[in-house]
Design a protein around this motif. Structure first.
Motif, mmCIF file in Angstrom:
data_model
loop_
_atom_site.group_PDB
_atom_site.id
_atom_site.type_symbol
_atom_site.label_atom_id
_atom_site.label_comp_id
_atom_site.label_asym_id
_atom_site.label_seq_id
_atom_site.Cartn_x
_atom_site.Cartn_y
_atom_site.Cartn_z
ATOM 1 N N PHE A 138 -13.195 -6.770 -0.648
ATOM 2 C CA PHE A 138 -12.380 -5.573 -0.844
ATOM 3 C C PHE A 138 -12.978 -4.390 -0.097
ATOM 4 N N PHE B 39 -11.816 -4.383 3.340
ATOM 5 C CA PHE B 39 -10.497 -3.776 3.478
ATOM 6 C C PHE B 39 -10.590 -2.252 3.525
ATOM 7 N N VAL B 40 -11.428 -1.686 2.651
ATOM 8 C CA VAL B 40 -11.565 -0.224 2.606
ATOM 9 C C VAL B 40 -12.089 0.307 3.943
ATOM 10 N N GLU C 79 -9.570 0.215 6.648
ATOM 11 C CA GLU C 79 -8.620 1.319 6.538
ATOM 12 C C GLU C 79 -9.209 2.629 7.041
ATOM 13 N N LEU D 129 -7.310 4.426 10.018
ATOM 14 C CA LEU D 129 -6.691 5.748 9.848
ATOM 15 C C LEU D 129 -7.227 6.730 10.891
ATOM 16 N N TYR E 249 -5.583 5.903 14.181
ATOM 17 C CA TYR E 249 -4.187 6.366 14.302
ATOM 18 C C TYR E 249 -4.181 7.838 14.721
ATOM 19 N N ALA F 49 0.604 3.134 13.657
ATOM 20 C CA ALA F 49 0.312 3.352 12.245
ATOM 21 C C ALA F 49 1.172 2.448 11.368
ATOM 22 N N MET G 292 1.118 -2.254 7.981
ATOM 23 C CA MET G 292 1.589 -3.573 7.550
ATOM 24 C C MET G 292 0.440 -4.570 7.568
ATOM 25 N N LEU H 14 -1.727 -4.162 4.621
ATOM 26 C CA LEU H 14 -1.133 -4.680 3.385
ATOM 27 C C LEU H 14 -1.266 -6.198 3.318
ATOM 28 N N LEU H 15 -1.029 -6.866 4.465
ATOM 29 C CA LEU H 15 -1.157 -8.325 4.469
ATOM 30 C C LEU H 15 -2.599 -8.743 4.181
ATOM 31 N N LEU I 194 -4.790 -7.016 2.472
ATOM 32 C CA LEU I 194 -5.064 -6.752 1.058
ATOM 33 C C LEU I 194 -4.482 -7.862 0.200
ATOM 34 N N MET I 195 -3.252 -8.301 0.554
ATOM 35 C CA MET I 195 -2.637 -9.364 -0.240
ATOM 36 C C MET I 195 -3.455 -10.650 -0.134
ATOM 37 N N ILE J 149 -6.394 -10.303 -2.360
ATOM 38 C CA ILE J 149 -6.062 -10.456 -3.786
ATOM 39 C C ILE J 149 -5.916 -11.938 -4.136
ATOM 40 N N TYR K 47 -9.242 -13.425 -4.369
ATOM 41 C CA TYR K 47 -9.947 -13.005 -5.569
ATOM 42 C C TYR K 47 -9.435 -13.765 -6.778
ATOM 43 N N LEU L 188 -15.456 -11.354 -5.357
ATOM 44 C CA LEU L 188 -15.127 -10.666 -4.111
ATOM 45 C C LEU L 188 -16.249 -10.792 -3.096
#
Lengths: 117, 501
Positions: free
Chosen positions: B139, B142-143, B146, B150, B153, B172, B177, B180-181, B183-184, B187, B190, B196
């Motif tokens: 996780f 992922f952070v 991002e 960001l 972008y 962006a 997208m 999000l994929l 992150l999914m 999850i 996990y 994790l």
């Protein structure tokens, strides 16, 4: 009511978001699509932690609560992070949309033709 | 022996730099100084790690000292930062390029207003990338992805003209997208493994069989990271985003961002966590081969110098994916070595395109011509970068492509080997176009008065060009053992091969 129903609904929500991103021409609607897809993923994260009849993960002095009866607290912590990141992304996209509107005078993505080919 | 306490500094130094720049922006020259100091600091740290780490050692830092729970519960609680051979290899590349780019930006970014915002975002991006490299937690990965995304972008949109804004919006939305994929996928992982931590996950997954769910996770993660790495068919944002950014940022994006966020994470996740199943090998090789072809063929018809280089990046990342996909020690070494070379020569070429734009004011190669007489350093370094990209011996790019092709032949993929040779010929064609139209030929009248770029820009170009020329020396056994082999060994041990090179 099927036990998998929440997951299926969550995926439908995600698909609605993806549809909006792919099919809509208005920038604001595309941003809304991103936000919807994001919420679907966050919802999914919370659903993973859910346990039927589970309670919050706080120990009590007056009654005995076994860890097995608690919902998983970790995804709850993760989803907060994820929401904050989503907020940043959304804020950035909206700022871009405002600047784009200032340049083009429209929110229609098909009229922005600087980058073709 | 090295103390684990300095691991978080890779993230903390650039973050502190970004914060201080925003705070002290009114003081003149503060943003340049802090930008250079912070990136030089992280670069020095990665060299320290390279020299001090023992072979096969893994330095682990438990954030917030949650490591004590490990003994009580028998499983890892909290976030771990882990540094191993592969991490150091990537850290060195990322921080070296970042340092050079920070030097270059001092003069280049005077074309834009609000220089402090540039350095602030630049350091945030660096912090995100370093975080991606050192984290040992899915996780957290992922952070950091991002954070880096960001910042990138915003940096793509830095010019705030029509073109930049549009490219940034496209980037962006697609990057969002992808996140999000990812992150999914995280999850799903996990909920399946109950942890994790990457090392824990490896253990849980090794003893379990649930193919259907695994395929779903593979799909989600591969699409997400593929979007970040701009592998065909997920490449649509790259040719818009990379040319629109200011030149130093194009160099960062093409040189290191797509590798740190895409290729490195694919290698880390699929090799060390999933143990490199056979299907992934086929998918990576297919995607790599397609990317190589599409990128090179489309690059041929570009006239915008930076756009050509952006398509070339897609093609070269294809080579890296192909090498990783082979999965043999030699293939992985070729892939990692090509990753290193591509970072260097692609940053160099993008910085050169920026230097041309700085001096001549155009990126369209049809308008250029004869610039080598006016810009000797720029044209010389472009030539070196171009030779390395095209794979002309003895430049570094030649050796890495050669290793990949030999690995393909060894693994009995004759058609792919022939394809890799063919694409490298096309590579020569499109890169000759750059040198031919931009630097050779008759000098046009409107360029009669242009001057060579300032000294800091020249220094950074020359340093990168020297690395391009002498990069092949990394293959000398003594040097290879400290730099390249530990990284290869990390990936090999993930595949279960164990033997190592």
């Amino acid at each position: 009511m099927n036990a998998y129903m929440p997951y299926i609904l969550c995926m439908i929500l995600f698909c609605i978001g993806v549809y909006a991103i792919l099919a809509k021409r208005n920038i604001i609607k595309i941003i809304l699509g991103v936000v919807i897809a994001e919420y679907a993923v966050n919802l999914f994260l919370v659903l993973v932690a859910y346990k039927a009849g589970g309670r919050s993960a706080i120990f009590s002095e007056t009654e005995v609560i076994l860890p097995g009866a608690m919902v998983d607290p970790l995804p709850h912590a993760l989803v907060l992070t994820s929401i904050v990141i989503g907020l940043a992304t959304t804020a950035f996209l909206i700022a871009l949309a405002i600047r784009l509107y200032g340049k083009y005078g429209t929110f229609d993505i098909t009229r922005m033709r600087e980058l073709r080919g | 022996m090295i103390s684990e306490g300095i691991v978080p500094l890779f993230v903390a130094i650039p973050l502190a730099g970004a914060f201080l720049i925003a705070l002290l922006k009114r003081i003149k020259g503060i943003s340049d100084t802090f930008g250079i100091l912070a990136s030089a600091g992280t670069f020095a740290l990665s060299i320290l790690f390279l020299l001090k780490m023992e072979a096969g050692q893994r330095v682990i830092y438990n954030i917030g000292n949650w490591g004590g729970f490990n003994e009580v519960l028998g499983k890892i609680v909290g976030i771990q930062l882990a540094v191993d051979g592969l991490t150091i290899f990537m850290l060195l590349i990322v921080n070296f390029v970042a340092f050079i780019v920070a030097l270059y930006s001092v003069n280049y970014m005077t074309r834009y207003t609000q220089k402090w915002q540039f350095y602030c975002l630049f350091l945030l991006m660096l912090a995100g990338m370093n975080g991606v490299l050192i984290t040992g937690d899915m996780f957290n990965l992922f952070v950091f992805i991002e954070i880096a995304s960001l910042a990138s972008y915003a940096l793509v949109a830095f010019g705030t003209e029509k073109r930049e804004l549009e490219a940034s919006f496209k980037y962006a939305v697609m990057g969002g997208m992808a996140s999000l994929l990812i992150l999914m996928g995280v999850i799903f992982l996990y909920s399946y493994t109950g942890t994790l931590n990457m090392a824990d996950m490896t253990g849980v997954l090794a003893g379990s069989q649930q193919p259907a769910l695994m395929y779903l996770i593979f799909g989600l993660l591969l699409t997400g990271f593929g979007l970040k790495a701009a592998v065909v068919p997920f490449h649509a944002w790259l040719p818009d985003a990379h040319p629109s950014a200011p030149a130093p940022i194009s160099a960062m994006l093409s040189g290191v961002l797509i590798k740190a966020l895409g290729v490195y994470v694919i290698a880390r996740v699929f090799f060390t966590i999933f143990g490199f199943p056979h299907q992934i090998s086929i998918i990576l090789m297919t995607l790599g081969a397609i990317s190589m072809g599409v990128g090179a063929l489309v690059a041929l018809r570009q006239w915008d110098m930076k756009r050509l280089l952006a398509y070339s990046s897609i093609s070269q990342v294809g080579y890296i994916m192909l090498g990783l996909g082979i999965g043999t020690p030699l293939g992985i070494m070729g892939a990692l070595f090509h990753l290193f070379n591509h970072s260097i020569f692609k940053s160099l070429l993008f910085l050169d395109s920026g230097a041309v734009e700085y001096a001549a004011g155009t990126r369209n190669m049809k308008e250029m011509g004869g610039l080598s007489r006016k810009l000797p350093v720029t044209s010389g370094s472009t030539l070196v970068g171009a030779m390395s990209l095209a794979g002309i011996p003895p430049f570094a790019g030649f050796w890495s492509k050669l290793i990949i092709i030999i690995a393909l032949v060894e693994a009995n993929h004759m058609k792919l080997a022939a394809w890799a040779v063919l694409i490298s010929i096309i590579t020569i064609a499109y890169i000759v176009k750059v040198t031919r139209f931009a630097f050779l030929g008759a000098l046009k009248d409107r360029f009669a008065n242009i001057k060579e770029v300032p000294v800091l820009m020249r220094i950074s170009l020359i340093v990168l060009a020297l690395v391009c020329i002498f990069g092949g020396l990394l293959l000398i056994p003594e040097v290879r053992d400290t730099f390249l082999s530990p990284a290869v060994r990390v990936l090999i041990s993930g595949t279960g091969g164990g033997a190592g090179s």
